[in-house]
Design a protein around this motif. Structure first.
Motif, PDB file in Angstrom:
ATOM      1  N   LEU A 117      -7.749   4.237  -4.284  1.00  8.32           N
ATOM      2  CA  LEU A 117      -8.700   3.583  -5.177  1.00  8.32           C
ATOM      3  C   LEU A 117      -8.002   2.422  -5.852  1.00  8.32           C
ATOM      4  O   LEU A 117      -6.815   2.523  -6.176  1.00  8.32           O
ATOM      5  CB  LEU A 117      -9.126   4.546  -6.279  1.00  8.32           C
ATOM      6  N   TYR A 143      -3.870   1.501  11.138  1.00  6.92           N
ATOM      7  CA  TYR A 143      -3.508   2.887  11.481  1.00  6.92           C
ATOM      8  C   TYR A 143      -4.679   3.864  11.559  1.00  6.92           C
ATOM      9  O   TYR A 143      -4.498   5.019  11.890  1.00  6.92           O
ATOM     10  CB  TYR A 143      -2.423   3.427  10.533  1.00  6.92           C
ATOM     11  N   TYR A 144      -5.893   3.411  11.282  1.00  6.93           N
ATOM     12  CA  TYR A 144      -7.003   4.368  11.214  1.00  6.93           C
ATOM     13  C   TYR A 144      -7.499   4.831  12.580  1.00  6.93           C
ATOM     14  O   TYR A 144      -7.385   4.138  13.578  1.00  6.93           O
ATOM     15  CB  TYR A 144      -8.177   3.770  10.440  1.00  6.93           C
ATOM     16  N   GLY A 168     -10.799  -8.856 -10.488  1.00  5.64           N
ATOM     17  CA  GLY A 168     -10.713  -7.665  -9.641  1.00  5.64           C
ATOM     18  C   GLY A 168      -9.753  -7.806  -8.472  1.00  5.64           C
ATOM     19  O   GLY A 168      -9.624  -6.901  -7.656  1.00  5.64           O
ATOM     20  N   TYR A 198      -5.929   8.929   9.862  1.00 12.84           N
ATOM     21  CA  TYR A 198      -4.931   8.137  10.585  1.00 12.84           C
ATOM     22  C   TYR A 198      -4.072   9.070  11.418  1.00 12.84           C
ATOM     23  O   TYR A 198      -2.871   9.171  11.249  1.00 12.84           O
ATOM     24  CB  TYR A 198      -4.115   7.257   9.636  1.00 12.84           C
ATOM     25  N   ALA A 241     -15.247  -3.505  -2.914  1.00 11.18           N
ATOM     26  CA  ALA A 241     -14.672  -2.200  -2.554  1.00 11.18           C
ATOM     27  C   ALA A 241     -13.779  -1.682  -3.683  1.00 11.18           C
ATOM     28  O   ALA A 241     -12.774  -2.287  -4.028  1.00 11.18           O
ATOM     29  CB  ALA A 241     -13.880  -2.302  -1.266  1.00 11.18           C
ATOM     30  N   LEU A 274      -6.657  -2.084   7.908  1.00 14.66           N
ATOM     31  CA  LEU A 274      -5.310  -1.633   8.271  1.00 14.66           C
ATOM     32  C   LEU A 274      -5.414  -0.971   9.642  1.00 14.66           C
ATOM     33  O   LEU A 274      -6.399  -0.290   9.929  1.00 14.66           O
ATOM     34  CB  LEU A 274      -4.770  -0.642   7.227  1.00 14.66           C
ATOM     35  N   GLN A 297      -2.925   1.205  -7.500  1.00  9.72           N
ATOM     36  CA  GLN A 297      -3.708   2.125  -6.668  1.00  9.72           C
ATOM     37  C   GLN A 297      -3.459   3.566  -7.086  1.00  9.72           C
ATOM     38  O   GLN A 297      -2.359   3.915  -7.517  1.00  9.72           O
ATOM     39  CB  GLN A 297      -3.288   2.012  -5.199  1.00  9.72           C
ATOM     40  N   GLY A 320     -10.506   4.465   2.638  1.00 12.84           N
ATOM     41  CA  GLY A 320      -9.563   5.370   3.293  1.00 12.84           C
ATOM     42  C   GLY A 320     -10.100   5.830   4.621  1.00 12.84           C
ATOM     43  O   GLY A 320     -11.007   5.224   5.195  1.00 12.84           O
ATOM     44  N   GLU A 367       0.870  -1.194   0.000  1.00  6.94           N
ATOM     45  CA  GLU A 367       0.000   0.000   0.000  1.00  6.94           C
ATOM     46  C   GLU A 367       0.899   1.234   0.000  1.00  6.94           C
ATOM     47  O   GLU A 367       2.130   1.109   0.148  1.00  6.94           O
ATOM     48  CB  GLU A 367      -0.926  -0.019   1.210  1.00  6.94           C
ATOM     49  N   GLY A 368       0.318   2.431  -0.159  1.00  9.61           N
ATOM     50  CA  GLY A 368       1.151   3.612  -0.344  1.00  9.61           C
ATOM     51  C   GLY A 368       1.263   4.557   0.844  1.00  9.61           C
ATOM     52  O   GLY A 368       2.207   5.353   0.922  1.00  9.61           O
ATOM     53  N   THR A 369       0.331   4.469   1.787  1.00 10.20           N
ATOM     54  CA  THR A 369       0.291   5.463   2.867  1.00 10.20           C
ATOM     55  C   THR A 369       1.575   5.482   3.706  1.00 10.20           C
ATOM     56  O   THR A 369       2.134   6.551   3.979  1.00 10.20           O
ATOM     57  CB  THR A 369      -0.928   5.186   3.778  1.00 10.20           C
TER      58      THR A 369
END
Ligand code: HAM
Length: 415
Positions: A307, A263-264, A119, A288, A281, A261, A126, A285, A81-83
């Motif tokens: 996305l 961190y939220y 999918g 965080y 989905a 995830l 993303q 998002g 993931e990118g966050t």
């Protein structure tokens, strides 16, 4: 040696890559409107970045990461993931010391070892956005406004927002809710699925979104997180809802939405479409606010989303859109090459059949490539210094002098 592609990965080309580019272009335009600039982080990161940020007890870290040892024995991971990477960038470059807020977007491949199906891929793409520094719900609103604008522009009608709040780390907020939830679940633990029996100990919130029918039945009457969060979180959530109403964003509150995830905090949301089947989905998002602290940095409020580009493409209309290009048809190589060059110099994407097949076959190719305009150079046209211009959208055809071609193309394309 038998050549084959790695399971869960695919080559993107033809109509699919056009759809990817179409969505990417729209995103770039919209994110620019909202003041976000692009960041490209490495595909390879230290494993610890995800283990700590996304959370040891998540499916992503526990069973889906592509991790490897480099030649010095360091553990590296292909980003799932990118966050986490963007947060690493903000921390290591001390960006929050120099700015009150920072806005980034990214587009790129992510890797998760999941069971591939429609999918769902092991290498997927993303598009994500991260907004740092703003604690108020207008930042959360901005995420959904950008998404709404994107869905309008790419003509996606089947998508809807689900939102929830999962509270903050204050003692009387999520930690208290977790205790209440665990007490409720323990009384029913022998009927929970084996995964949830484990989750109940490590990550009890995830029991709420388990798809197992028995677990679903049990969690129906479980404590509801958005009703039990602290007063501050409740106020933020109702402020967000009234902002969404004021901007006519349609959403449903889904009390079971907790995200996969760790961190939220506070607002979480997902974008759903019934047309996606099992992989419903299209994106997700939330806030965080606690992630910087997990990495040992001073707290920074943050919100973002990602996305699934592969899934958005599945949702787009099946038909290939008409291309903005010109196809030159003719048998005289010199004349064809000259006209092709003139069109390209004038700024129009232009193709022709280098084998100069029969005129019929060239027309077939022009159709197959969805060309917007077909220019025909027959013997008569060449002899008279003309060209025949056919607009493939409305099938209108005119014979014009070659000197007027630029004006004629401008009329069709509008540029
Ligand atoms: P996520 O929900 O794990 O969130 O992923 C976001 C989206 O990526 C999903 O909704 C889905 O459309 C797509 N996706 C995930 N896994 C796959 C797969 N195996 N194949 C195809 N598509 C997939 C995050 O990654 C967070 N970093 C989002 C975020 C950004 N939260 C705050 N900022």
């Amino acid at each position: 040696m038998k050549l084959k592609i790695v399971k869960g990965t695919r080559d993107l080309y033809g109509a699919d890559i056009k759809k990817f580019q179409f969505i990417e272009d729209k995103c770039r335009k919209i994110f620019n409107l909202y003041g976000y600039s692009e960041i490209r982080t490495p595909v390879l990161e230290n494993t610890e970045l995800f283990a700590r940020g996304v959370g040891e007890d998540t499916d992503i870290v526990g069973k889906e990461m592509y991790s490897l040892q480099d030649r010095r024995g360091r553990s590296l991971t292909l980003r799932p993931e990118g966050t986490a990477s963007v947060v690493r960038h903000v921390i290591t470059n001390t960006l929050m010391n120099q700015n009150k807020s920072v806005k980034y977007f990214y587009i790129g491949p992510m890797f998760r070892y999941e069971q591939p199906q429609k999918g769902r891929y092991r290498q997927f793409y993303q598009i994500g956005v991260e907004y740092f520094g703003v604690p108020t719900p207008d930042a959360d609103l901005e995420m959904m406004l950008m998404l709404q604008q994107l869905f309008n522009e790419i003509n996606l009608k089947s998508v809807s927002f689900q939102i929830n709040t999962i509270g903050c780390q204050n003692e009387n907020c999520r930690p208290q809710f977790k205790k209440n939830l665990v007490t409720y679940l323990k009384e029913r633990s022998n009927t929970l699925c084996t995964d949830c029996q484990r989750r109940m100990e490590n990550n009890p919130l995830r029991v709420l979104d388990c798809k197992n029918p028995t677990c679903k039945e049990i969690t129906k009457s479980a404590p509801k997180i958005h009703e039990e969060v602290c007063e501050d979180c409740k106020t933020d959530f109702s402020e967000l809802k009234s902002l969404l109403d004021a901007h006519e964003v349609i959403y449903d509150v889904n009390e079971k939405l907790v995200r996969g995830l760790d961190y939220y905090s506070k607002t979480v949301f997902e974008v759903y479409s019934e047309n996606l089947g099992a992989q419903s989905a299209a994106g997700g998002g939330g806030r965080y606010d606690g992630l910087f602290e997990i990495y040992g940095a001073p707290t920074v409020p943050a919100v973002g989303f990602a996305l699934g580009l592969d899934r958005l493409v599945l949702l787009m209309d099946e038909g290939t859109p008409t291309e903005n290009n010109v196809f030159v048809v003719g048998k005289d190589r010199k004349a064809v090459c000259k006209l092709v060059d003139e069109c390209r110099q004038a700024g129009y994407s232009t193709i022709y059949d280098p084998f100069l097949s029969s005129m019929k076959s060239q027309f077939r190719q022009a159709n197959k490539t969805n060309s917007r305009v077909v220019l025909v150079l027959g013997e008569d046209e060449i002899a008279n210094g003309n060209v025949s211009v056919k607009d493939m959208k409305n099938s209108e055809q005119n014979i014009i002098p070659v000197q007027s071609l630029k004006t004629s193309l401008f009329e069709v394309f509008g540029f």
